[in-house]
Design an enzyme around this catalytic site. Structure first.
Site, PDB file in Angstrom:
ATOM      1  CE  LYS A 118     -10.313  27.762 -28.552  1.00 35.54           C
ATOM      2  NZ  LYS A 118     -10.123  27.172 -27.230  1.00 35.54           N
ATOM      3  NE  ARG A 172      -3.929  26.757 -29.108  1.00 32.15           N
ATOM      4  CZ  ARG A 172      -4.446  25.599 -28.750  1.00 32.15           C
ATOM      5  NH1 ARG A 172      -4.185  25.107 -27.573  1.00 32.15           N
ATOM      6  NH2 ARG A 172      -5.245  24.953 -29.562  1.00 32.15           N
ATOM      7  NE  ARG A 224     -12.847  18.381 -27.459  1.00 34.46           N
ATOM      8  CZ  ARG A 224     -12.010  19.406 -27.627  1.00 34.46           C
ATOM      9  NH1 ARG A 224     -12.486  20.578 -28.011  1.00 34.46           N
ATOM     10  NH2 ARG A 224     -10.738  19.272 -27.380  1.00 34.46           N
ATOM     11  NE  ARG A 233      -8.855  16.730 -29.785  1.00 37.68           N
ATOM     12  CZ  ARG A 233      -8.812  18.049 -29.843  1.00 37.68           C
ATOM     13  NH1 ARG A 233      -9.647  18.696 -30.612  1.00 37.68           N
ATOM     14  NH2 ARG A 233      -7.958  18.715 -29.113  1.00 37.68           N
ATOM     15  NE  ARG A 280      -6.061  20.778 -24.592  1.00 41.20           N
ATOM     16  CZ  ARG A 280      -6.702  19.599 -24.628  1.00 41.20           C
ATOM     17  NH1 ARG A 280      -6.016  18.476 -24.545  1.00 41.20           N
ATOM     18  NH2 ARG A 280      -7.992  19.547 -24.755  1.00 41.20           N
TER      19      ARG A 280
END
Ligand code: AMP
Length: 223
Positions: free
Chosen positions: A16, A91, A125, A158, A169
């Site tokens: 995204k 969301r 990531r 992260r 999530r």
């Protein structure tokens, strides 16, 4: 002229932020990332920022009023008058209801990705403190390994990109965001794009579907 007011949805790892960045440059509108806004506030270290940091580190969601006021303040800034692309907000349906009180999207881009692929992507990531996003295999920095191409800062993983936090999530995403997508679909706002192919191919496909919207296609041609 209609201004592009784009919401981009999809599971974590669908790209995204990356695709929103491309669209932001293409349309010359700000890319507003809910997560980045929150992390910026957290870095400030104010009492509010400390509260936000505790929530993010646990992979929890920031309360509705707090989230909406942060986004609202950002949308009030001058650069957002020509349009915007919001990533990471809303969301779920309650957030969309709150969002509608101060801003209304006219396009909702939905990036689709399997859970298995999402987990694979997220553990690789890496981000810089200013929010630029990389992937150790699919999108490594070009200049120096482990350092951001834009500002030279060291990249890190992260805290909320651990497999446990990622799976939490994703579960949450299906429960909460799927009904939101259905609602936007009923409003005829949804454009769906398969996010499995490589980044540039997803972007090409995204531009193709955006060109099918008459008022957006004229803006895309003008470039
Ligand atoms: P992201 O960068 O989108 O993965 O967001 C990082 C973290 O910020 C999330 O795990 C949440 O704690 C918080 N967050 C981001 N977007 C929202 C939102 N729309 N509502 C509530 N919390 C959010």
């Amino acid at each position: 002229m209609t201004t592009p007011r784009i919401v981009i949805l999809g599971p974590q790892g669908a790209g995204k932020g990356t695709q929103a960045g491309f669209l932001s440059r293409r349309f010359r509108i700000p890319h507003i990332s809910a997560g980045d806004l929150l992390r910026a506030e957290a870095r400030r270290g104010s009492p509010l920022g400390q509260r936000i940091a505790r929530i993010i580190d646990r992979g929890r969601l920031v309360p509705d009023e707090l989230m909406s006021s942060v986004v609202r303040a950002r949308l009030r800034r001058r650069d957002a008058k020509r349009g915007w692309i919001v990533d990471g907000y809303p969301r779920f349906r309650q957030q969309a209801k709150t969002f509608n009180r101060f801003a209304r999207p006219n396009v909702v881009v939905v990036l689709t990705l399997s859970d298995q692929q999402a987990v694979r992507r997220l553990v690789g990531r890496r981000v810089c403190p200013n929010g630029h996003v990389y992937h150790i295999r699919h999108h490594p920095p070009k200049q120096k390994r482990g350092y951001c191409d834009h500002d030279g800062l060291p990249l890190h993983q992260r805290d909320d990109d651990t497999p446990v936090a990622i799976r939490r999530r994703l579960r949450w995403h299906h429960q909460q965001t799927d009904p939101l997508i259905d609602e936007y679909r009923r409003q005829n706002l949804v454009l769906e794009v398969n996010a499995h192919p490589p980044i540039k191919a997803v972007y090409r496909h995204l531009l193709e579907v955006l060109k099918n919207i008459p008022w957006l296609s004229s803006r895309l041609k003008k470039k």
